[in-house]
Design an enzyme around this catalytic site. Structure first.
Site, PDB file in Angstrom:
ATOM      1  N   ASP A  64       0.815  -1.228   0.000  1.00  0.00           N
ATOM      2  CA  ASP A  64       0.000   0.000   0.000  1.00  0.00           C
ATOM      3  C   ASP A  64       0.846   1.274   0.000  1.00  0.00           C
ATOM      4  O   ASP A  64       0.306   2.375   0.082  1.00  0.00           O
ATOM      5  CB  ASP A  64      -0.932   0.023   1.224  1.00  0.00           C
ATOM      6  CG  ASP A  64      -2.235  -0.733   0.989  1.00  0.00           C
ATOM      7  OD1 ASP A  64      -2.642  -0.888  -0.184  1.00  0.00           O
ATOM      8  OD2 ASP A  64      -2.853  -1.165   1.982  1.00  0.00           O
ATOM      9  N   ARG A  89       0.582  -1.591   7.620  1.00  0.00           N
ATOM     10  CA  ARG A  89       1.131  -0.390   6.980  1.00  0.00           C
ATOM     11  C   ARG A  89       2.094   0.389   7.891  1.00  0.00           C
ATOM     12  O   ARG A  89       2.628   1.429   7.471  1.00  0.00           O
ATOM     13  CB  ARG A  89      -0.004   0.540   6.506  1.00  0.00           C
ATOM     14  CG  ARG A  89      -0.938  -0.093   5.480  1.00  0.00           C
ATOM     15  CD  ARG A  89      -1.811   0.952   4.774  1.00  0.00           C
ATOM     16  NE  ARG A  89      -1.006   1.882   3.974  1.00  0.00           N
ATOM     17  CZ  ARG A  89      -1.516   2.937   3.346  1.00  0.00           C
ATOM     18  NH1 ARG A  89      -2.797   3.208   3.416  1.00  0.00           N
ATOM     19  NH2 ARG A  89      -0.726   3.733   2.630  1.00  0.00           N
ATOM     20  N   ARG A 134      -9.900   5.609  10.763  1.00  0.00           N
ATOM     21  CA  ARG A 134      -8.447   5.518  10.816  1.00  0.00           C
ATOM     22  C   ARG A 134      -7.844   6.531  11.782  1.00  0.00           C
ATOM     23  O   ARG A 134      -7.228   6.161  12.774  1.00  0.00           O
ATOM     24  CB  ARG A 134      -7.850   5.711   9.408  1.00  0.00           C
ATOM     25  CG  ARG A 134      -8.342   4.683   8.371  1.00  0.00           C
ATOM     26  CD  ARG A 134      -7.806   3.299   8.633  1.00  0.00           C
ATOM     27  NE  ARG A 134      -8.238   2.322   7.649  1.00  0.00           N
ATOM     28  CZ  ARG A 134      -7.602   2.041   6.519  1.00  0.00           C
ATOM     29  NH1 ARG A 134      -6.500   2.678   6.209  1.00  0.00           N
ATOM     30  NH2 ARG A 134      -8.071   1.124   5.696  1.00  0.00           N
ATOM     31  N   HIS A 163     -11.434   6.991   4.680  1.00  0.00           N
ATOM     32  CA  HIS A 163     -10.562   8.168   4.788  1.00  0.00           C
ATOM     33  C   HIS A 163     -11.357   9.379   4.306  1.00  0.00           C
ATOM     34  O   HIS A 163     -12.146   9.255   3.355  1.00  0.00           O
ATOM     35  CB  HIS A 163      -9.339   8.038   3.860  1.00  0.00           C
ATOM     36  CG  HIS A 163      -8.194   7.238   4.396  1.00  0.00           C
ATOM     37  ND1 HIS A 163      -7.432   6.422   3.584  1.00  0.00           N
ATOM     38  CD2 HIS A 163      -7.656   7.147   5.635  1.00  0.00           C
ATOM     39  CE1 HIS A 163      -6.472   5.864   4.312  1.00  0.00           C
ATOM     40  NE2 HIS A 163      -6.593   6.276   5.557  1.00  0.00           N
ATOM     41  N   CYS A 257      -5.211   9.431  -3.366  1.00  0.00           N
ATOM     42  CA  CYS A 257      -4.469   8.539  -2.463  1.00  0.00           C
ATOM     43  C   CYS A 257      -3.013   8.394  -2.899  1.00  0.00           C
ATOM     44  O   CYS A 257      -2.140   8.163  -2.065  1.00  0.00           O
ATOM     45  CB  CYS A 257      -5.082   7.140  -2.448  1.00  0.00           C
ATOM     46  SG  CYS A 257      -6.766   7.046  -1.856  1.00  0.00           S
TER      47      CYS A 257
HETATM   48  N1  ARG Z   1      -5.398  -0.011   1.000  1.00  0.00           N
HETATM   49  C1  ARG Z   1      -5.137   1.285   1.558  1.00  0.00           C
HETATM   50  C2  ARG Z   1      -5.670   1.354   2.977  1.00  0.00           C
HETATM   51  O1  ARG Z   1      -6.723   0.803   3.214  1.00  0.00           O
HETATM   52  C3  ARG Z   1      -5.726   2.355   0.704  1.00  0.00           C
HETATM   53  C4  ARG Z   1      -5.352   3.731   1.147  1.00  0.00           C
HETATM   54  C5  ARG Z   1      -5.982   4.794   0.307  1.00  0.00           C
HETATM   55  N2  ARG Z   1      -5.471   6.057   0.609  1.00  0.00           N
HETATM   56  C6  ARG Z   1      -6.192   7.173   0.791  1.00  0.00           C
HETATM   57  N3  ARG Z   1      -5.584   8.301   0.946  1.00  0.00           N
HETATM   58  N4  ARG Z   1      -7.509   7.139   0.843  1.00  0.00           N
HETATM   59  O2  ARG Z   1      -5.070   1.926   3.857  1.00  0.00           O
END
Ligand code: ARG
Length: 265
Positions: A64, A89, A134, A163, A257
């Protein structure tokens, strides 16, 4: 439009090996070479529009890492590091901070969980800050103290829009586009007060991550699938620039993203 400086990370090691949002299904095959071609087109689009793109080297085992927006938040040359919600991550945060150190920035490691520009979006007057999936509320206060910009907390309620940058796009410094249903009723009222002339996205355009877009004041780089939103933006005098990132959509990501804005004074 004002020329921007962006940081991007080539999706050399992109994969969907784990699921940390509802878009990700490790059973669905991913074409990494296609992802690289689509990403390259996005990078070259920015350069064609007159922007500068810096690149951070991708790291094997961090699929990612292509989503550079999550790597930090940079306002007035101040770098607020990320701290990821999920262990998958976590190692991206120091990798991005190291890039900033070698690029000559002063960096601030985060005490609180925050996923960079995924949840922290700057307008001329505010730092719009998402929470609910998040980024922690405590990070909003941390960001306000660091940047000295008024933070507006917005509560995200739909797991598909985990997000803030999947549910809201900043258009120039003063306006936004967003999907009302992605926010709590009270946050919808806040957005309606702050941005009475906002572009309201349809659920269909949001569902192709149409709001995961990047505006330079004139152009809006957005997913090609979000046709209705492109028309709405054009009606506001903006220039839609469609790009296809279908492979990255399998991880729940779009153009924004992949793009971290480096805002220097
Ligand atoms: N697979 C990543 C996650 O779930 C995607 C992140 C996407 N980034 C964003 N800025 N929306 O963390």
């Amino acid at each position: 439009m004002t020329p921007r400086r962006y940081l991007m990370c080539q999706p050399t090691y992109f994969a969907v090996d784990y699921a940390i949002n509802p878009w990700m299904d490790p059973a669905v095959p991913v074409d990494t070479e296609l992802a690289v071609r689509q990403w390259t087109e996005l990078r070259d689009t920015y350069r064609r529009l007159g922007h500068t793109v810096d690149e951070i080297a991708p790291i094997p085992g961090l699929p990612d890492m292509v989503f550079a927006a999550n790597g930090a938040t940079v306002v007035d040359g101040i770098v607020y590091g990320a701290q990821f919600r999920y262990p998958e991550r976590a190692a991206e945060a120091p990798a991005y901070l190291n890039w900033f150190v070698s690029a000559g920035f002063t960096t601030h490691a985060a005490k609180e969980i925050n996923e960079g520009e995924g949840d922290l979006l700057l307008t001329d007057r505010f730092l719009l800050a998402g929470t609910g999936f998040r980024t922690e509320l405590a990070a909003h206060a941390e960001a306000q103290e660091l940047f000295g910009r008024p933070v507006i907390t917005l509560q995200l309620v739909d797991p598909r829009y985990y997000h803030l940058d999947t549910a809201l796009t900043v258009l120039g410094g003063t306006n936004v586009a967003y999907l009302p249903d992605a926010f709590s009723p009270a946050s919808q009222r806040v957005l309606a007060q702050l941005f009475p002339n906002a572009v309201l996205s349809t659920p269909d355009d949001a569902a192709v991550l149409g709001l995961n877009a990047v505006c330079d004041g004139t152009h809006v780089v957005l997913p090609v699938q979000a046709r209705g939103l492109a028309d709405q933006l054009a009606a506001k005098g903006l220039v839609p620039v469609p790009v296809d990132l279908s492979e990255l959509l399998k991880a729940g990501g779009g153009p924004k993203c992949c793009t971290l804005e480096l805002r220097t004074p």
